[in-house]
Write a protein that holds these residues in place. Structure first.
Motif, PDB file in Angstrom:
ATOM      1  N   SER A   1      -8.751   0.479   0.931  1.00  0.00           N
ATOM      2  CA  SER A   1      -9.093   1.742   0.278  1.00  0.00           C
ATOM      3  C   SER A   1      -9.084   2.900   1.275  1.00  0.00           C
ATOM      4  O   SER A   1      -8.612   4.004   0.971  1.00  0.00           O
ATOM      5  N   GLN A   2      -9.600   2.647   2.513  1.00  0.00           N
ATOM      6  CA  GLN A   2      -9.588   3.705   3.531  1.00  0.00           C
ATOM      7  C   GLN A   2      -8.166   4.017   3.981  1.00  0.00           C
ATOM      8  O   GLN A   2      -7.829   5.162   4.260  1.00  0.00           O
ATOM      9  N   LEU A   3      -7.305   2.988   4.072  1.00  0.00           N
ATOM     10  CA  LEU A   3      -5.919   3.224   4.450  1.00  0.00           C
ATOM     11  C   LEU A   3      -5.217   4.076   3.395  1.00  0.00           C
ATOM     12  O   LEU A   3      -4.464   5.001   3.727  1.00  0.00           O
ATOM     13  N   SER A   4      -5.479   3.786   2.123  1.00  0.00           N
ATOM     14  CA  SER A   4      -4.880   4.594   1.056  1.00  0.00           C
ATOM     15  C   SER A   4      -5.328   6.043   1.164  1.00  0.00           C
ATOM     16  O   SER A   4      -4.518   6.979   1.014  1.00  0.00           O
ATOM     17  N   SER A   5      -6.615   6.255   1.421  1.00  0.00           N
ATOM     18  CA  SER A   5      -7.119   7.628   1.566  1.00  0.00           C
ATOM     19  C   SER A   5      -6.463   8.333   2.739  1.00  0.00           C
ATOM     20  O   SER A   5      -6.108   9.519   2.666  1.00  0.00           O
ATOM     21  N   ALA A   6      -6.275   7.596   3.852  1.00  0.00           N
ATOM     22  CA  ALA A   6      -5.653   8.196   5.032  1.00  0.00           C
ATOM     23  C   ALA A   6      -4.220   8.605   4.737  1.00  0.00           C
ATOM     24  O   ALA A   6      -3.783   9.709   5.094  1.00  0.00           O
ATOM     25  N   LEU A   7      -3.459   7.733   4.077  1.00  0.00           N
ATOM     26  CA  LEU A   7      -2.063   8.065   3.773  1.00  0.00           C
ATOM     27  C   LEU A   7      -1.970   9.231   2.795  1.00  0.00           C
ATOM     28  O   LEU A   7      -1.074  10.075   2.905  1.00  0.00           O
ATOM     29  N   LEU A   8      -2.890   9.300   1.841  1.00  0.00           N
ATOM     30  CA  LEU A   8      -2.904  10.433   0.910  1.00  0.00           C
ATOM     31  C   LEU A   8      -3.167  11.738   1.660  1.00  0.00           C
ATOM     32  O   LEU A   8      -2.549  12.769   1.379  1.00  0.00           O
ATOM     33  N   ASN A   9      -4.110  11.704   2.591  1.00  0.00           N
ATOM     34  CA  ASN A   9      -4.399  12.899   3.390  1.00  0.00           C
ATOM     35  C   ASN A   9      -3.171  13.345   4.176  1.00  0.00           C
ATOM     36  O   ASN A   9      -2.849  14.535   4.252  1.00  0.00           O
ATOM     37  N   LEU A  10      -2.478  12.397   4.794  1.00  0.00           N
ATOM     38  CA  LEU A  10      -1.279  12.747   5.570  1.00  0.00           C
ATOM     39  C   LEU A  10      -0.192  13.316   4.666  1.00  0.00           C
ATOM     40  O   LEU A  10       0.508  14.270   5.036  1.00  0.00           O
TER      41      LEU A  10
ATOM     42  N   VAL B   1       0.839  -1.198   0.000  1.00  0.00           N
ATOM     43  CA  VAL B   1       0.000   0.000   0.000  1.00  0.00           C
ATOM     44  C   VAL B   1       0.873   1.247   0.000  1.00  0.00           C
ATOM     45  O   VAL B   1       0.636   2.204  -0.760  1.00  0.00           O
ATOM     46  N   VAL B   2       1.922   1.257   0.830  1.00  0.00           N
ATOM     47  CA  VAL B   2       2.797   2.430   0.903  1.00  0.00           C
ATOM     48  C   VAL B   2       3.529   2.637  -0.422  1.00  0.00           C
ATOM     49  O   VAL B   2       3.666   3.778  -0.905  1.00  0.00           O
ATOM     50  N   SER B   3       3.988   1.563  -1.035  1.00  0.00           N
ATOM     51  CA  SER B   3       4.695   1.691  -2.318  1.00  0.00           C
ATOM     52  C   SER B   3       3.779   2.250  -3.394  1.00  0.00           C
ATOM     53  O   SER B   3       4.190   3.102  -4.195  1.00  0.00           O
ATOM     54  N   ASN B   4       2.525   1.800  -3.415  1.00  0.00           N
ATOM     55  CA  ASN B   4       1.569   2.328  -4.397  1.00  0.00           C
ATOM     56  C   ASN B   4       1.293   3.804  -4.149  1.00  0.00           C
ATOM     57  O   ASN B   4       1.170   4.599  -5.102  1.00  0.00           O
ATOM     58  N   ILE B   5       1.174   4.193  -2.881  1.00  0.00           N
ATOM     59  CA  ILE B   5       0.937   5.598  -2.542  1.00  0.00           C
ATOM     60  C   ILE B   5       2.108   6.459  -3.000  1.00  0.00           C
ATOM     61  O   ILE B   5       1.939   7.571  -3.522  1.00  0.00           O
TER      62      ILE B   5
ATOM     63  N   VAL C   1      -8.501  10.570   9.249  1.00  0.00           N
ATOM     64  CA  VAL C   1      -7.487   9.574   9.611  1.00  0.00           C
ATOM     65  C   VAL C   1      -7.723   9.074  11.034  1.00  0.00           C
ATOM     66  O   VAL C   1      -7.670   7.866  11.306  1.00  0.00           O
ATOM     67  N   TYR C   2      -7.976   9.999  11.944  1.00  0.00           N
ATOM     68  CA  TYR C   2      -8.221   9.646  13.339  1.00  0.00           C
ATOM     69  C   TYR C   2      -9.412   8.684  13.471  1.00  0.00           C
ATOM     70  O   TYR C   2      -9.301   7.629  14.110  1.00  0.00           O
ATOM     71  N   GLY C   3     -10.547   9.058  12.867  1.00  0.00           N
ATOM     72  CA  GLY C   3     -11.737   8.218  12.979  1.00  0.00           C
ATOM     73  C   GLY C   3     -11.554   6.858  12.340  1.00  0.00           C
ATOM     74  O   GLY C   3     -11.980   5.825  12.892  1.00  0.00           O
ATOM     75  N   PHE C   4     -10.919   6.823  11.157  1.00  0.00           N
ATOM     76  CA  PHE C   4     -10.707   5.551  10.460  1.00  0.00           C
ATOM     77  C   PHE C   4      -9.845   4.599  11.287  1.00  0.00           C
ATOM     78  O   PHE C   4     -10.175   3.421  11.454  1.00  0.00           O
ATOM     79  N   VAL C   5      -8.734   5.108  11.843  1.00  0.00           N
ATOM     80  CA  VAL C   5      -7.840   4.239  12.610  1.00  0.00           C
ATOM     81  C   VAL C   5      -8.524   3.766  13.890  1.00  0.00           C
ATOM     82  O   VAL C   5      -8.423   2.588  14.260  1.00  0.00           O
ATOM     83  N   LYS C   6      -9.239   4.670  14.578  1.00  0.00           N
ATOM     84  CA  LYS C   6      -9.942   4.277  15.800  1.00  0.00           C
ATOM     85  C   LYS C   6     -11.016   3.241  15.498  1.00  0.00           C
ATOM     86  O   LYS C   6     -11.184   2.262  16.242  1.00  0.00           O
ATOM     87  N   GLN C   7     -11.760   3.437  14.411  1.00  0.00           N
ATOM     88  CA  GLN C   7     -12.812   2.487  14.053  1.00  0.00           C
ATOM     89  C   GLN C   7     -12.221   1.129  13.689  1.00  0.00           C
ATOM     90  O   GLN C   7     -12.866   0.094  13.853  1.00  0.00           O
TER      91      GLN C   7
ATOM     92  N   ILE D   1       2.658   2.288  10.705  1.00  0.00           N
ATOM     93  CA  ILE D   1       3.023   3.086   9.535  1.00  0.00           C
ATOM     94  C   ILE D   1       3.246   4.510  10.037  1.00  0.00           C
ATOM     95  O   ILE D   1       2.354   5.107  10.644  1.00  0.00           O
ATOM     96  N   ALA D   2       4.437   5.051   9.806  1.00  0.00           N
ATOM     97  CA  ALA D   2       4.766   6.414  10.241  1.00  0.00           C
ATOM     98  C   ALA D   2       4.962   7.299   9.020  1.00  0.00           C
ATOM     99  O   ALA D   2       5.605   6.903   8.051  1.00  0.00           O
ATOM    100  N   VAL D   3       4.382   8.497   9.079  1.00  0.00           N
ATOM    101  CA  VAL D   3       4.536   9.491   8.017  1.00  0.00           C
ATOM    102  C   VAL D   3       5.179  10.723   8.657  1.00  0.00           C
ATOM    103  O   VAL D   3       4.591  11.342   9.552  1.00  0.00           O
ATOM    104  N   SER D   4       6.397  11.068   8.216  1.00  0.00           N
ATOM    105  CA  SER D   4       7.153  12.167   8.825  1.00  0.00           C
ATOM    106  C   SER D   4       7.479  13.216   7.778  1.00  0.00           C
ATOM    107  O   SER D   4       7.714  12.898   6.607  1.00  0.00           O
ATOM    108  N   ASP D   5       7.488  14.477   8.227  1.00  0.00           N
ATOM    109  CA  ASP D   5       7.910  15.565   7.350  1.00  0.00           C
ATOM    110  C   ASP D   5       8.870  16.469   8.097  1.00  0.00           C
ATOM    111  O   ASP D   5       8.978  16.407   9.321  1.00  0.00           O
TER     112      ASP D   5
END
Length: 769
Positions: free
Chosen positions: A495-504, A461-465, A584-590, A546-550
């Motif tokens: 699909s929700q994970l991909s959306s979350a990573l795109l948002n981040l 998933v991360v590689s595709n993103i 992202v918060y709601g998706f991961v908690k759910q 999965i960590a997303v850093s900037d």
């Protein structure tokens, strides 16, 4: 009380009223008085603190009575104090007690001035003030460095050669010397009768002071014997009380040392005279530096952490005014550091036996963790309230979007020869799609979206993103990945994970307008009990991270606190909805996961997603079903008339025959009439007391049925623990014609004729779990 350790003080002879004189004896009469001397020494504890005072009172009445009958009738015995004033005089009118006697020893015997000055005297024959000659012996009674009294014997010169004295010769000097020797013997015997027991008492006090045994004078009679017995009893009681007090002190110190609360004792001046270790720790900086006093170590503020707490409003000062203080909350800042402690203080005044206030006791509890928990709970309640509001709005909003987007799609198909109208139709379609995205993000935040989790490889998933982001992020931002090749599969909706990573990633891009680095990391992690203790919403165990850093601007503390709130954004108007992080918060908690933000201004941000670990291997990718219609009959149940008419038009356009019902009761009536149909397509949220799931269960009890649900908000009818129930097909609103065609065909093509009754059993089992 001011004497030093080991110092023994002896008073002059005093005349003290007898406590209960005879009724016939007036208070001013000598018979109502008794001559006494007082012996006093301080007592100190093992730690060197002043503990008390031992005082002995010696009654001299009996010794003075003995002086009235000297061994020789021709001799006279006097007792004087250190200034030569008579204490006992044989010619005194009050039984020998020389109270207010008109003369002094120095006046009667001027030659004795030297003896009074230096306490040294060699027995000799001297003249009185009247010119009479006397043989005089002078014996001071020394006790330590004190000389409270002296004994004087005087024998007239003409009496010294009478009687037996003639056998020794007629020499005046010899007779005088003999008389002086007799006087000395009497004086010394009397002095020793008083001084020896007193000296032994002194040594006993010194022995006790040094921790040795109590050795009192033996065979002491009279007042000295009574004194010795009283002293022994007093010392035994004192030792017992001292041991009890020492034990109580040890218990008190043990309790104070074990207490987690800070305890302070304050005197009447507001000065802190005692603090337990917890109080010292509270005012100690993280570097271990502690000020000399409480006042120089901290500054106090009201509960808002900004307004200074006035000195007279502090718990100890208020208690000093007699006011009981309970749960008074304020903030303590340890000077010279950034340590902030939220405390709750209780205080009570300390009163003496007469009711006067002599101090106060103050107890502080560190409630910093409780405040943080309250803050998190308040935040969770606020987010939950927003989620409830979101869910209620989503149903009706998605119904409207279904009609708008569906109509726009029809217009695009019908207006191919009208380019001007096609542009308008596209604008309508794009606006509807944006509305649908916003609704999906709100539902994701509210944890009300229907998830379809699978066992997936997060590295894939991360590689595709990363591939998708390159044209979106821009060349000024470097994208890097650190993917653990041994990472476990995660149980998550891909699909929700991909959306979350795109948002981040988009948020990270906006935080680096001048360029920077975007890093994706994956790893297996263990969140232990200690971590869960500080994050109560986390269940301890293994997770896929999965960590997303900037390397962007980072977040200020006040921004970080609100980062997950929907519609909160630091972007300018029109540049962001504020729903990215909340989704992202709601998706991961759910998904039964956990999300954590680490950010520092000017140093960047890291967001870690802790996803549930799958218990089995990675699932195969689902196959794509081609869009096609059919000729079967569909029973459509939809309470919203606009949506119902739109869906009927779409189904008929795909070739299906349709039967429409506005609610569950109408649909159930059609079934009971025996109307044939091949598929029940029902909305979930409907009025009339029967939702779509209950309708499907009721139909299943009458006949086998295939069911396709549709909804813009599922509640818990077909979804439990954030996931669709097994065997359930859901067409989410707003939907397009292709989505409708694909899912209708999938539901009709089921080979096993799965009934709603089967899924109802699953629903009841899920609810029980």
């Amino acid at each position: 009380m001011s004497a030093k350790d080991g110092e023994i003080l002896i008073s002059n002879v005093e005349f003290e009223p007898i406590e209960q004189p005879s009724a016939k004896t007036p208070q001013h009469d000598a018979a109502a008085l008794r001559p006494i001397i007082r012996v006093v020494t301080p007592v100190f504890s093992d730690e060197g603190a002043r503990f008390g005072v031992l005082a002995a009172t010696i009654d001299l009445r009996r010794p003075f009575e003995l002086l009235r009958d000297p061994v020789r009738a021709s001799s006279k015995i006097y007792v004087v104090d250190d200034r030569g004033h008579y204490l006992f005089h044989p010619d005194a009118p009050r039984g020998g007690l020389a109270i207010g006697f008109p003369s002094t020893l120095e006046q009667d015997f001027p030659a004795l001035a030297e003896a009074l000055a230096n306490n040294r005297w060699t027995p000799a024959v001297i003249e009185s003030r009247n010119g009479d000659r006397f043989g005089v012996a002078y014996q001071p009674m020394n006790a330590g460095t004190e000389t409270p009294l002296a004994l004087v014997e005087a024998i007239a010169e003409h009496d010294m050669i009478r009687g037996p004295m003639l056998a020794w010769g007629k020499s005046t000097l010899v007779g005088g010397s003999f008389a002086v020797l007799v006087a000395i013997a009497l004086a010394v015997a009397f002095a020793r009768s008083l001084a020896r027991p007193l000296s032994e008492m002194t040594r006993a006090v010194e022995s006790v002071r040094g921790g040795g045994p109590l050795t009192l004078p033996r065979n002491a009679g009279g007042e000295i014997g009574v004194l010795a017995e009283a002293f022994s009893s007093t010392m035994q009681e004192s030792r017992e009380k001292t041991a009890a007090l020492r034990r109580e002190k040890e218990i008190f110190e043990s309790i104070m040392n074990a207490m987690a609360e800070a305890v302070l004792l304050v005197d009447t001046e507001g000065v802190i005279v005692y603090e337990n270790p917890a109080a010292v720790a509270l005012r100690t900086s993280p570097t271990g530096i502690t000020g000399p006093t409480w006042e120089t170590s901290v500054e106090s503020f009201l509960a808002d952490g900004v307004t200074p707490l006035e000195v007279d409003q502090r718990p100890g000062r208020r208690a000093m005014r007699g006011e009981p203080i309970d749960r008074f909350e304020f903030v303590v800042h340890v000077l010279g550091s950034d340590k902030i402690v939220y405390v709750s203080g209780n205080a009570r005044p300390i009163r003496e036996a007469d009711g006067t206030i002599s101090g106060a006791v103050v107890v502080f509890s560190d409630v910093s963790e409780l405040k943080e928990t309250e803050r998190r709970l308040h935040q969770a309640q606020k987010l939950e309230a927003i989620g409830q509001l979101t869910g209620g709005v989503a149903h009706d909003f998605n119904n409207m979007l279904t009609v708008i987007s569906g109509t726009a799609e029809i217009l695009l198909d019908e207006l191919t020869d009208r380019p001007d109208l096609v542009t308008i139709a596209k604008m309508i379609d794009q606006a509807a799609e944006r509305g649908a995205d916003l609704t999906r993000q709100l539902l994701a935040f509210a944890r009300k979206q229907p998830l379809q989790p699978r066992n997936i490889d997060v590295n894939t998933v991360v590689s595709n993103i990363k591939q998708l982001l390159r044209p979106t992020i821009g060349e000024h931002i470097a994208i890097d990945t650190r993917l653990d090749p041994t990472v476990d599969p995660a149980l998550i909706d891909p699909s929700q994970l991909s959306s979350a990573l795109l948002n981040l990633a988009v948020n990270a891009r906006d935080a680096m307008p001048n360029g920077g680095k975007l890093l994706f990391e994956t790893a297996n992690v263990m969140l232990d009990d200690d971590y869960a203790e500080h994050h109560p919403e986390v269940k301890p165990g293994r997770y896929v991270m999965i960590a997303v850093s900037d390397s962007g601007f980072g977040m200020a503390p006040d921004v970080l606190e609100k980062a997950f709130e929907p519609f909160f954004t630091t972007k300018s108007v029109g540049k962001g909805t504020g729903l990215g992080l909340s989704m992202v918060y709601g998706f991961v908690k759910q998904s039964n996961g956990h999300v954590q933000i680490y950010s520092e201004e000017q140093h960047g941000t890291t967001i870690r997603l802790y996803l549930p670990r799958a218990d089995s291997d990675i699932d195969a990718l689902p196959s794509i079903t081609p869009v096609e219609g059919g000729t079967e009959t569909i029973l459509l149940v939809e309470d919203d008339e606009l949506v119902r008419n739109f869906a009927l038009a779409q189904l008929r356009g795909l070739g299906y025959r349709t039967i429409a019902a506005a609610d569950g009761a109408a649909a159930l009536a059609e079934v009971r009439r025996g109307t044939p149909f091949d598929l029940l397509l029902t909305d979930i949220i409907m009025p009339g007391g029967m939702n779509g799931r209950e309708l499907a269960d009721a139909v299943a009890r009458l006949r086998p049925v295939k069911v396709l649900y549709t909804s813009g908000y599922t509640e818990n009818a077909i979804m439990h623990h954030g996931r669709l129930d097994p065997g359930v097909l859901l067409l989410s609103k707003p939907f397009r014609r292709a989505d409708l065609a694909r899912l209708v065909r999938a539901a009709l093509n089921r080979a096993d004729h799965q009934t709603s009754g089967d899924t109802a059993g699953t629903d009841r089992k899920s609810a029980a779990n």
